[in-house]
Design a protein around this motif. Structure first.
Motif, PDB file in Angstrom:
ATOM      1  N   THR A  92       0.826  -1.297  -0.127  1.00 54.93           N
ATOM      2  CA  THR A  92      -0.004  -0.190   0.165  1.00 54.93           C
ATOM      3  C   THR A  92       0.604   1.122  -0.013  1.00 54.93           C
ATOM      4  O   THR A  92       0.322   2.364  -0.475  1.00 54.93           O
ATOM      5  CB  THR A  92      -1.061  -0.021   1.326  1.00 54.93           C
ATOM      6  OG1 THR A  92      -0.136  -0.106   2.411  1.00 54.93           O
ATOM      7  CG2 THR A  92      -1.839  -1.067   1.050  1.00 54.93           C
ATOM      8  N   ASN A  93       2.150   1.058   0.700  1.00 50.97           N
ATOM      9  CA  ASN A  93       2.934   2.272   0.435  1.00 50.97           C
ATOM     10  C   ASN A  93       3.312   3.075  -1.009  1.00 50.97           C
ATOM     11  O   ASN A  93       3.622   4.075  -1.156  1.00 50.97           O
ATOM     12  CB  ASN A  93       4.314   2.193   1.476  1.00 50.97           C
ATOM     13  CG  ASN A  93       3.830   2.107   2.791  1.00 50.97           C
ATOM     14  OD1 ASN A  93       3.019   2.907   3.388  1.00 50.97           O
ATOM     15  ND2 ASN A  93       4.738   1.541   3.634  1.00 50.97           N
ATOM     16  N   ILE A  94       3.227   1.885  -1.713  1.00 49.11           N
ATOM     17  CA  ILE A  94       3.422   2.445  -3.382  1.00 49.11           C
ATOM     18  C   ILE A  94       2.212   2.209  -4.315  1.00 49.11           C
ATOM     19  O   ILE A  94       2.508   1.882  -5.268  1.00 49.11           O
ATOM     20  CB  ILE A  94       4.853   1.797  -3.866  1.00 49.11           C
ATOM     21  CG1 ILE A  94       4.561   0.164  -3.834  1.00 49.11           C
ATOM     22  CG2 ILE A  94       5.939   1.949  -2.883  1.00 49.11           C
ATOM     23  CD1 ILE A  94       5.706  -0.812  -4.283  1.00 49.11           C
ATOM     24  N   ILE A  95       1.293   2.193  -3.591  1.00 53.62           N
ATOM     25  CA  ILE A  95      -0.031   1.926  -4.460  1.00 53.62           C
ATOM     26  C   ILE A  95      -0.445   2.952  -5.668  1.00 53.62           C
ATOM     27  O   ILE A  95      -0.791   2.695  -6.715  1.00 53.62           O
ATOM     28  CB  ILE A  95      -1.366   1.391  -3.590  1.00 53.62           C
ATOM     29  CG1 ILE A  95      -2.481   0.711  -4.300  1.00 53.62           C
ATOM     30  CG2 ILE A  95      -1.700   2.948  -3.031  1.00 53.62           C
ATOM     31  CD1 ILE A  95      -3.570   0.256  -3.634  1.00 53.62           C
ATOM     32  N   ASP A  96       0.129   4.145  -5.189  1.00 53.55           N
ATOM     33  CA  ASP A  96      -0.075   5.357  -6.220  1.00 53.55           C
ATOM     34  C   ASP A  96       0.800   5.118  -7.198  1.00 53.55           C
ATOM     35  O   ASP A  96       0.575   5.589  -8.349  1.00 53.55           O
ATOM     36  CB  ASP A  96       0.279   6.604  -5.334  1.00 53.55           C
ATOM     37  CG  ASP A  96      -0.732   6.919  -4.578  1.00 53.55           C
ATOM     38  OD1 ASP A  96      -2.023   6.387  -4.441  1.00 53.55           O
ATOM     39  OD2 ASP A  96      -0.506   7.407  -3.532  1.00 53.55           O
ATOM     40  N   SER A  97       1.930   4.224  -7.295  1.00 58.25           N
ATOM     41  CA  SER A  97       2.935   4.143  -8.070  1.00 58.25           C
ATOM     42  C   SER A  97       2.592   2.862  -9.058  1.00 58.25           C
ATOM     43  O   SER A  97       3.272   2.651 -10.060  1.00 58.25           O
ATOM     44  CB  SER A  97       4.250   4.027  -7.700  1.00 58.25           C
ATOM     45  OG  SER A  97       4.428   5.236  -7.076  1.00 58.25           O
ATOM     46  N   MET A  98       1.454   2.206  -8.748  1.00 54.81           N
ATOM     47  CA  MET A  98       1.194   0.782  -9.439  1.00 54.81           C
ATOM     48  C   MET A  98       0.439   1.087 -10.796  1.00 54.81           C
ATOM     49  O   MET A  98      -0.298   2.036 -10.627  1.00 54.81           O
ATOM     50  CB  MET A  98       0.777  -0.190  -8.472  1.00 54.81           C
ATOM     51  CG  MET A  98       1.388  -0.312  -7.313  1.00 54.81           C
ATOM     52  SD  MET A  98       0.807  -1.865  -5.984  1.00 54.81           S
ATOM     53  CE  MET A  98       0.841  -3.205  -7.093  1.00 54.81           C
ATOM     54  N   ASN A  99       0.477   0.012 -11.467  1.00 60.32           N
ATOM     55  CA  ASN A  99      -0.110   0.052 -12.616  1.00 60.32           C
ATOM     56  C   ASN A  99      -1.545   0.144 -12.394  1.00 60.32           C
ATOM     57  O   ASN A  99      -2.230  -0.617 -11.563  1.00 60.32           O
ATOM     58  CB  ASN A  99      -0.070  -1.112 -13.665  1.00 60.32           C
ATOM     59  CG  ASN A  99      -0.611  -1.138 -15.178  1.00 60.32           C
ATOM     60  OD1 ASN A  99      -1.764  -1.242 -15.108  1.00 60.32           O
ATOM     61  ND2 ASN A  99       0.249  -0.748 -15.969  1.00 60.32           N
ATOM     62  N   THR A 100      -2.455   1.007 -13.315  1.00 57.01           N
ATOM     63  CA  THR A 100      -4.153   0.907 -13.273  1.00 57.01           C
ATOM     64  C   THR A 100      -4.590  -0.048 -13.186  1.00 57.01           C
ATOM     65  O   THR A 100      -5.642  -0.383 -12.244  1.00 57.01           O
ATOM     66  CB  THR A 100      -4.535   2.175 -14.112  1.00 57.01           C
ATOM     67  OG1 THR A 100      -3.783   3.395 -14.068  1.00 57.01           O
ATOM     68  CG2 THR A 100      -6.006   2.508 -13.796  1.00 57.01           C
ATOM     69  N   SER A 101      -4.392  -1.131 -13.912  1.00 59.67           N
ATOM     70  CA  SER A 101      -5.122  -2.403 -14.271  1.00 59.67           C
ATOM     71  C   SER A 101      -4.938  -3.069 -12.652  1.00 59.67           C
ATOM     72  O   SER A 101      -5.879  -3.824 -12.595  1.00 59.67           O
ATOM     73  CB  SER A 101      -4.542  -3.195 -15.420  1.00 59.67           C
ATOM     74  OG  SER A 101      -3.252  -3.433 -15.354  1.00 59.67           O
ATOM     75  N   VAL A 102      -3.617  -2.855 -12.369  1.00 61.53           N
ATOM     76  CA  VAL A 102      -3.464  -3.846 -10.835  1.00 61.53           C
ATOM     77  C   VAL A 102      -4.264  -3.340  -9.782  1.00 61.53           C
ATOM     78  O   VAL A 102      -5.033  -3.929  -8.878  1.00 61.53           O
ATOM     79  CB  VAL A 102      -1.904  -3.759 -10.575  1.00 61.53           C
ATOM     80  CG1 VAL A 102      -1.627  -4.515  -9.266  1.00 61.53           C
ATOM     81  CG2 VAL A 102      -1.284  -4.551 -11.767  1.00 61.53           C
ATOM     82  N   VAL A 103      -4.431  -1.841  -9.949  1.00 56.67           N
ATOM     83  CA  VAL A 103      -5.203  -1.345  -8.971  1.00 56.67           C
ATOM     84  C   VAL A 103      -6.592  -1.567  -8.990  1.00 56.67           C
ATOM     85  O   VAL A 103      -7.511  -1.823  -7.864  1.00 56.67           O
ATOM     86  CB  VAL A 103      -4.938   0.375  -8.842  1.00 56.67           C
ATOM     87  CG1 VAL A 103      -5.779   0.948  -7.772  1.00 56.67           C
ATOM     88  CG2 VAL A 103      -3.449   0.594  -8.496  1.00 56.67           C
TER      89      VAL A 103
END
Length: 948
Positions: free
Chosen positions: A260-271
């Protein structure tokens, strides 16, 4: 982790430290050498590199006057432990770095921290979070991030808030993944949450292997999963979970802060695949980072032109603050000598590790870094304990292409709905309703229960046992379908509880040991089948006992508790002499004694008061005593002391009569059964036979009460022990039957006129249902049972199966809910008896004292004045001579006739005075003393027989 140092050591010696990389910034020759080891191809590595370079620029722009500047030597570990170790040796041997920032992974940091200890070079990592790295044996390792164990309490609080009972952790097979598990297990154990299974995903797992593991999880009941792994592996896991249908309604996913600490940097499809999941995230006040975020995003695009634009994660903020802490420490220490390492005085022809020198500045740099505290981009930056301290976590809910806060957690206040920093009071979240709404997987707003019967699984196996009391439970197999059918009070309670669950619960009955007559089967064996996992639950008239709770859990009881005796009753009380029953024998005697005593005291008081009507013959005196005791009106009682005594006596009599009336009314209106035996001790001391139900724990109870084994008899059915009670102990039967209260209630519903209950004399918990240890169903079924027993449903079921028969007024009355009224005893009126006695005795003493005082005063008046001398001359009566005149009045010239006339006149006057002054006579014994009103003269005593 344990083998990594040996493997790395072997490879390093084989390759002679590998090939050094030359990605040095700021020349390195003129600055203070600091090494950086990152996985530069990973998302976290890229974010960290941009943050470090930006921090260097910002620090020295803000501190232009600093004379000592650091020179960064950045190396790429290529996500390989050996490469990370090789890079560290190169930095130490060839560049004499005084501080190493990194490495990125916990497995890499394990060996590098050993190198730091040997060379006394501080190793500072802001991404290695494994708890195993923090120990006293690694004094030069500093964690500029949170320990993974810091978040387990927030995870446990979240699970407890939602009431989930079972959790399955899913973690990667690495030092990072395994490090949190012991701490997580302890935290879950503290809230009574079980971990029935642990899912371990290898770092090299393919998508097919991940799918296979997910299918395995779907066959289990547990639906709450905690995911702890790297962001790359987590992306594959959630993508596959969505494909197999595990991101749908009923599932719960909780992510640790590594994701969750890097969730803003993850791919949109993964989110989007993570939608509905909850996460623990380090709290950062992002409202203060607006301008920094804009600058950082621009810098990242310059450093990584082929990557999409990102926002700085918490790891990037920690990397930024780490550089500021290091640069400040370097400036404070300063460069005092050109020699930065001290080599061993005697070189050895061995490995280079043994010839490794020690840093000159390392120990002092470590002290300064640990003392440096400031407010950085990530918040308050404090490494005084060689790692960042536990702060506040955000509880997030992944929704759409982003996420939202649903609450917060900190160590001091637990779960919070709102976080008001700077205020002394925070709004605590004590229940689910206090948190912000959550959108669960499958776009559901209904809170998942945390478990369910698997789609491919069987129905819930419910074990049933034939009871000796068919009213409680019985079962039979359908000859056509072969399905077990059960009925009874216990069955109805269970089925009603299942209906009140907020979800469907398919189940089927399984009979216990149908190969023989199970009515005599052991209930301990029946309950033990749950422990052996042959049943998912065992229901029936099962007594909740401490010994059984060692291997199963019980619901709350649904019946009364206790063990009591069934004994024959004496029948209805004879009412011929019932009017004597309200008062105890002692109280009757005390009242009669007080009655006679009070009357005697009043009679004596009146006697001492000179009342004539008390001077009567003995028979009449007795009548007066009785009259004074009961009535005593103002005409007959004149003395104030007598009245005081009668007032107290009348008050006592009124209270006594009120209690007598109330007790007599109860005895006349309530029919009561009198037991032939009053206690269990009476049975034991008398050596009478006592019975119990075969297979019940009551046998052990009777043995513990020191009953003779030969006097204890077992019976199978209610008819058996009914016949034994009818025979009696002397005729081969029993005098009492010891049983549990629910069974006694059922028995007395049929035989309430012949038998009654004595007790309970032993406490039990009642009947309940047995579940496996930690069953998620236990709490829901218990709540449903409480809902039934607290309402009208339990009364309807009891009336259906227990009922009232044979004109019994009330089963509860037969059970002793209407107890025999106690006789009024002396203790109940002790105070009034004492008050009445004290009042009578005190009055009598006072009257006697008054009487003695007056008698003494009279005796003093009767004594002659002046020690026996004659009366004064003018007070003496005229003495008449024989010639008819007195000596004093014998004047010359007076004749005898005149003298006679005078005497006659004098005598007439005296008689007149006597008639006028009759009221001045006072009786004193047998004499009358007369005092003349006008002259006060005293005369000689006159006989009491004189007539006036």
């Amino acid at each position: 982790m344990e083998r990594a140092p040996q493997i790395i050591m072997f490879l390093l010696l084989s390759f002679h430290f590998g090939v050094a990389q030359n990605a040095t910034r700021n020349g390195g020759a003129d600055g203070f050498p600091v090494g950086v080891i990152l996985d530069l191809q990973s998302l976290v590595g890229k974010i960290a590199r941009t943050s470090i370079l930006m921090a260097m620029d910002d620090f020295y722009v803000a501190h232009r006057n600093y004379s000592t500047k650091i020179a960064l030597h950045i190396r790429d570990s290529e996500s390989n432990n050996v490469q990370a170790a090789s890079a560290a040796l190169d930095l130490l041997e060839n560049h004499n770095v005084q501080i190493i920032i990194g490495p990125q992974k916990s497995s890499q940091a394990s060996f590098l921290s050993d190198l730091g200890n040997r060379s006394q070079v501080p190793v500072i990592s802001f991404t290695a979070t494994s708890p195993s790295l923090y120990s006293a044996s690694l004094p030069y390792f500093v964690r500029a991030t949170l320990n993974d164990s810091a978040q387990v309490q927030s995870i446990a609080s979240l699970i407890k808030t939602y009431g989930w009972r079972e959790v399955v952790p899913i973690y990667e097979d690495s030092d990072y993944g395994r490090g949190i598990i012991p701490y997580l297990a302890d935290a879950l154990h503290d809230i009574d949450a079980l971990v029935p299974y642990r899912s371990v995903i290898p770092l090299s797992a393919t998508t097919d292997e991940i799918r296979e593991e997910l299918y395995k999880l779907m066959t289990m009941q547990t639906r709450v999963f905690i995911v702890h792994m790297s962001s790359t592996l987590a992306a594959s896991l959630f993508t596959k979970a969505k494909e197999v249908g595990m991101m749908s309604k009923g599932f719960v996913w909780i992510m640790t802060d590594g994701i969750t600490n890097i969730i803003d940097s993850m791919n949109t499809s993964v989110v989007e695949a993570m939608n509905g999941a909850l996460g623990i995230q380090f709290y950062v006040n992002k409202s203060e980072l607006d301008s920094f975020t804009i600058r950082w995003t621009r810098r990242f695009q310059i450093d990584n032109p082929n990557d999409p634009p990102l926002k700085p994660s918490i790891f990037g903020l920690w990397g930024y603050d780490t550089i500021w802490a290091v640069a400040q420490a370097v400036e404070n220490v300063g460069v005092k000598t050109r020699t930065s390492f001290q080599k061993p005085s005697v070189a050895r022809n061995s490995t280079s590790l043994e010839n490794m020198g020690t840093s000159v500045y390392g120990p002092e740099l470590l002290k300064v870094i640990l003392k440096n505290k400031f407010s950085g981009k990530s918040g308050y930056f404090d490494l005084s304990n060689r790692q960042l301290q536990v702060s506040t976590f955000s509880i997030i809910n992944v929704f759409g292409k982003g996420w939202k806060d649903i609450g917060f957690w900190n160590e001091g206040n637990g779960m919070l709905r709102q976080l008001n920093l700077g205020k002394s009071r925070m709004q605590s979240a004590g229940s689910v309703s206090d948190l912000n709404p959550v959108t669960w997987p499958g776009n559901s707003t209904e809170i998942p229960k945390g478990w369910e019967i698997p789609v491919s699984g069987k129905k819930l196996k419910v074990g049933v046992h034939k009871s000796a009391y068919k009213e409680y439970m019985t079962n039979e197999r359908d000859p056509i379908t072969g399905v077990i059918k059960a009925s009874g009070f216990s069955i109805d309670i269970f089925e009603e509880a299942v209906k009140r669950l907020p979800y469907a619960l398919p189940y089927e009955y399984v009979a216990f040991d149908t190969s023989r007559d199970t009515s005599t089967g052991s209930y301990d064996d029946f309950v033990y089948q749950v422990y052996l996992k042959k049943y998912d639950v065992a229901i029936g008239d099962i007594t909740i006992r401490y010994s059984r709770m060692a291997y199963v859990d019980f619901t709350v009881p649904y019946t009364e508790s206790g063990v009591a005796m069934i004994v024959p009753s004496k029948g209805i009380v004879d009412k011929t002499w019932i009017f004597l029953q309200p008062l105890s024998r002692n109280l009757w005697f005390a009242t009669i004694i007080m009655f006679v005593y009070t009357g005697s005291v009043v009679w004596l008081l009146e006697l001492l008061g000179k009342k004539r009507n008390v001077r009567e013959p003995i028979p009449r005196k007795i009548g007066i005593v009785i009259f004074f005791s009961l009535f005593g009106d103002n005409e007959r009682v004149e003395r104030i002391l007598s009245r005081i005594v009668l007032i107290v006596w009348v008050f006592f009599f009124l209270v006594l009569s009120s209690g007598y009336t109330a007790n007599l009314a109860t005895m006349l209106t309530v029919e009561q059964l009198k037991p032939t035996i009053s206690s269990i001790d009476e049975v034991r001391k008398s050596g009478l036979n006592v019975g119990y139900h075969d297979g019940s724990f009551v046998k052990n109870l009777l043995e513990d009460l020191n009953f003779n084994t030969s006097k204890i008899k077992a019976y199978d059915t209610p008819d058996d022990f009914y016949n034994a009670l009818s025979k009696g102990s002397n005729n081969g039967g029993i005098a009492a039957f010891v049983h549990e209260v629910p069974y006694i209630k059922l028995f007395l519903a049929k035989h309430c006129k012949e038998y009654t209950m004595v007790g309970p004399f032993y406490k039990t918990a009642g009947f309940g249902y047995a579940f496996p240890k930690g069953s998620p169903l236990l709490g829901d079924i218990s709540k449903a049972i409480l809902n039934i027993t607290e309402g009208d449903s339990i009364m309807q079921l009891q009336k259906k199966w227990v009922g009232y028969q044979n004109d019994c007024k009330s089963v509860d009355s037969a059970l002793g809910s209407v107890s025999d009224p106690d006789k009024l005893s002396v203790d109940s009126f002790k105070g009034l008896l004492i008050l009445t006695g004290v009042a009578s005795t005190s009055s009598l003493i006072i009257a006697v004292m008054i009487y003695l005082y007056e008698k003494h005063k009279t005796m003093i008046r009767m004594q002659p004045d002046q020690n026996g001398e004659d009366l004064e001359e003018n007070d003496k009566p005229q003495e008449v001579n024989g010639g008819g005149r007195t000596e004093e009045n014998n004047h010359p010239g007076e004749g005898i006739g005149q003298s006679g006339q005078i005497q006659e006149e004098t005598r007439g006057q005296e008689m007149g005075n006597i008639n006028l002054q009759r009221s001045n006579f006072r009786r004193n014994g047998s004499s009358l003393i007369w005092r003349e009103r006008n002259h006060g003269a005293r005369v000689a005593p006159i006989s009491s027989s004189s007539h006036f």
